[in-house]
Scaffold this active site. Structure first.
Site, short mmCIF file in Angstrom:
data_model
loop_
_atom_site.label_atom_id
_atom_site.label_comp_id
_atom_site.label_asym_id
_atom_site.label_seq_id
_atom_site.Cartn_x
_atom_site.Cartn_y
_atom_site.Cartn_z
N CYS A 2 44.04 39.95 64.56
CA CYS A 2 44.08 38.51 64.75
C CYS A 2 44.05 37.88 63.36
CB CYS A 2 42.87 38.02 65.54
SG CYS A 2 42.82 38.58 67.26
N LEU A 51 45.76 38.14 68.83
CA LEU A 51 46.41 39.31 69.39
C LEU A 51 45.50 39.73 70.53
CD1 LEU A 51 48.57 41.53 69.38
CD2 LEU A 51 47.10 42.81 67.81
N ILE A 54 41.17 42.46 74.27
CA ILE A 54 40.04 42.42 75.19
C ILE A 54 40.03 41.04 75.85
CG2 ILE A 54 37.53 42.47 75.37
CD1 ILE A 54 37.46 44.42 73.07
#
Length: 191
Positions: A2, A51, A54
């Site tokens: 991310c 991204l 989870i």
């Protein structure tokens, strides 16, 4: 992977949303699944690129606690977040998401900066504690997840990449000849 970025203005100025968007645009490859912003037109602003790995449905960032008194942007993975989450649930915390991001928020609420001793993972995050006006800018112990920062004239700029920082327009891009000489001599720039 991310991307996180932010600006803190201690000089009385306000963070412009466009500067945060420019920072995200420079790091777009770090997070194709979403982007978020918080704090524009105030003294502090966060930008996040996601991204999604989870909690695909509810893991968007920036993320806040239930009272909106804490804001967090996070890059990485907390390997033991389920264990930390169980400990926090025993202490009465409720979770709206299945993400390790929310675990970081409640861990900070419970333990403050001591939360770091509970974490096992690779991470970089920025947490702003609004009532206490405290910024907690953290990188994992080994620096697996990058976090760069620049502070001058009471303005702090940080990002996952140098390009994100320079895209803010607040970080100079000229080469410091003294720092270059030190780097070529020592292979790093001493403080």
């Amino acid at each position: 992977m991310c991307g996180i970025a932010g600006i803190v203005r201690l000089d009385g100025g306000k963070v412009e949303l466009q500067k945060l968007k420019n920072m995200n645009a420079a790091m777009r490859h770090r997070g194709p699944d979403g982007e978020g912003y918080w704090g524009a037109d105030s003294e502090i602003g966060f930008a996040h690129l996601r991204l999604a790995i989870i909690d695909l449905a509810t893991g968007d960032q920036p993320m806040s606690n239930e009272e909106n008194t804490i804001q967090l942007i996070f890059n990485g993975e907390i390997y033991n977040f389920m264990d930390v989450k169980k400990e926090l649930e025993i202490r009465g915390y409720k979770f709206r998401t299945k993400s390790d991001t929310e675990v970081l928020i409640h861990a900070y609420e419970e333990w403050g900066s001591e939360m770091l001793s509970k974490l096992n993972g690779m991470f970089a995050f920025a947490l702003f504690d609004i009532p206490n006006q405290k910024l907690f800018l953290v990188r994992d112990r080994l620096g697996v997840k990058p976090l760069y920062y620049y502070f001058e004239n009471n303005v702090l700029v940080f990002a996952s990449e140098m390009g994100g920082m320079t895209a803010s327009g607040l970080v100079p891009t000229e080469i410091d000849p003294i720092a270059l000489d030190l780097y070529l001599h020592y292979q790093y720039v001493p403080s």
